[in-house]
Design a protein around this motif. Sequence first.
Motif: not given
Length: 392
Positions: A181-187, A229-238, A273-277
């Motif tokens: 339920g966490q999505v991470a962003f990096r730049a 890193v933010a809570r994001e209930p919608r499913w995110q890719e790894e 870039f982003k990815w689901g933890l």
Amino acid sequence: MNVARISIVGGGIGGLSAALALQHFGFRVSVFEQARELREVGAGVTITPNAMHALHFLGVGARVAKEAGPTEAYLIRHYQTGDVIKVRANGTDYVQRFGAEYHQVHRSDIHTALAEAVLRNDPDCIFLGHRFEALTQDSECVVATFANGKTFTSDVLIGCDGGASKVRASVFGDVVVNYTGQVAFRALMPMASIPDGIAKMPFAMFVGLRRLVLHYPLRHRTIMNVIGVAREPRWQEEGWTIPAAVEEFADLYGDFHPDALGLIRAIPPGALFKWGLRDREPLQQYTKGRVTTLGDAAHPMSPFLGQGACIAIEDAMVLARAFAAARDFAEAFGIYEATRKQRANGVQLASRQQADENQGVTPRGANPGANADDRGLYLYNPVTVPLAAAAS
Ligand SMILES: Cc1cc2nc3c(=O)[nH]c(=O)nc-3n(C[C@H](O)[C@H](O)[C@H](O)COP(=O)(O)OP(=O)(O)OC[C@H]3O[C@@H](n4cnc5c(N)ncnc54)[C@H](O)[C@@H]3O)c2cc1C
């Protein structure tokens, strides 16, 4: 020692550290990496004193330190007011307290330092374009099969193939994987593109309810590393390389201090870039027969204590010392697992807990900006920690 050849699957920070540490004690290794070229993703990584001890022992610490530049104090800031809640020590303080430094490093700098050192010891020991698929083992050897159709036979095999490890799945079966339920962003951003309010800052982390965003300079302040890193209930890719839109990142942080939001909005097109933890339980057993696991393959780590790479380096150092001390591979694996399991699995679980504390959702109340230092994790020295006896 009855080991002539050691296979290492995965040429990331863990696999290359294992290769270098084993070579240091005179072992012959072959590293199999799925990528066609040796490289790391464009991101920063904090390398803390516990891991720096091993990098210095293995002869690459000075280079990593030189490329990183000095480490300034780092700040924990309130997400809305921007007020500084905590100030953490700078790099010199860490040397005084722990005997080694704390560095913010470009991942490719540490990866290149390790790869070059490994290849200096043995120019033919890294095999690129080798995606591990399966293995068989018996009383004589272990045979690994790769997607390119090749096979390789060795005495033992070390799975260093990351959180989604195929080696782990081959010997222990699939483990349960949950989206956290966490999505991470990096730049990574050139320093010239950083808004004034942030450009002169050292490491700073804005901690807010259900979200955090942090930034720190790399390579002598020429680049800024940004992570959210933010809570994001919608499913995110790894995965580390999924492109993301700046608006998506900014929308999640709309109520953050103008410094934080301005930094997010300044990310150049194509740099985000982003990815689901993912969350996986720690392995209760790292080894089966001639095969063991190391780094994220054994204990997939969330980023909240900034320790995944450091713990993989610790694993590598202790595994190599175990091989140097043992009479046979079974004893070496036993010593490795007995010395490492509590430490590494403990950090994995602590890192999971730290997410709630940084994002203010723990029942114990927020403990924003607590880090691995508060938990005493930098006191560990993998070069000198006593090796535990293998369980009989
Ligand atoms: C946002 C974020 C920030 C982080 N920040 C920090 C930090 O500041 N400090 C820190 O210490 N840690 C940090 N970490 C954690 C750290 O990045 C990982 O824990 C660390 O990279 C684990 O190293 P590893 O070598 O075990 O696995 P990986 O780095 O995942 O390397 C695995 C390697 O195996 C290869 N591979 C995978 N599958 C196969 C296959 N089937 N066959 C052959 N090769 C294969 C991959 O290509 C890769 O090269 C962070 C993680 C995240 C997500």
